[in-house]
Design a protein around this motif. Structure first.
Motif, short mmCIF file in Angstrom:
data_model
loop_
_atom_site.label_atom_id
_atom_site.label_comp_id
_atom_site.label_asym_id
_atom_site.label_seq_id
_atom_site.Cartn_x
_atom_site.Cartn_y
_atom_site.Cartn_z
N THR A 61 0.48 -0.94 0.24
CA THR A 61 -0.24 0.24 0.03
C THR A 61 1.07 0.88 -0.01
N ARG B 199 -10.68 -1.25 9.20
CA ARG B 199 -11.66 -1.16 8.76
C ARG B 199 -11.91 -2.52 7.40
N HIS B 200 -11.14 -2.45 6.43
CA HIS B 200 -11.55 -3.53 5.26
C HIS B 200 -12.08 -4.72 5.97
N GLU B 201 -12.20 -5.58 7.58
CA GLU B 201 -12.34 -6.43 7.71
C GLU B 201 -13.62 -6.54 8.76
N ASN C 241 -16.00 -6.16 5.68
CA ASN C 241 -16.19 -7.29 5.73
C ASN C 241 -17.05 -8.48 6.53
N ALA D 45 -6.24 0.75 7.96
CA ALA D 45 -6.93 -0.12 6.29
C ALA D 45 -7.44 -0.98 6.89
N ALA D 46 -6.56 -1.96 7.39
CA ALA D 46 -7.31 -3.77 7.84
C ALA D 46 -8.11 -3.73 8.77
#
Length: 79
Positions: free
Chosen positions: A21, A34-36, A39, A31-32
């Motif tokens: 990134t 937030r992504h999880e 998801n 970011a990780a």
């Protein structure tokens, strides 16, 4: 409370994400996470995801039947 993780695998994964990134460690972890979270939320049943909306609709009661054309015409100042 600050987050302190002493785990070689986490360090390795974080370093890989930073390389991919091109961001800082903080931004990569943020970011990780937030992504999880996104998801996981997307995997919730639709009824559970819409629970707040359903509660608001129930509280509002039945919809009043309106003449939407007349209402729109009035909004635009048309007869």
């Amino acid at each position: 409370m600050p987050l302190y993780i002493k785990d070689p695998e986490v360090d390795k994964l974080t370093a890989e994400l930073i390389r991919l990134t091109k961001t800082s460690k903080v931004d990569a972890v943020k970011a990780a996470l937030r992504h999880e979270i996104a998801n996981r939320k997307n995997k919730l049943p639709v009824r559970e995801r819409l629970a707040k909306t359903l509660a608001m609709a129930k509280e509002a009661g039945p919809m009043v039947h309106l003449d939407h054309k007349q209402l729109t015409d009035e909004m635009w100042g048309e007869d």
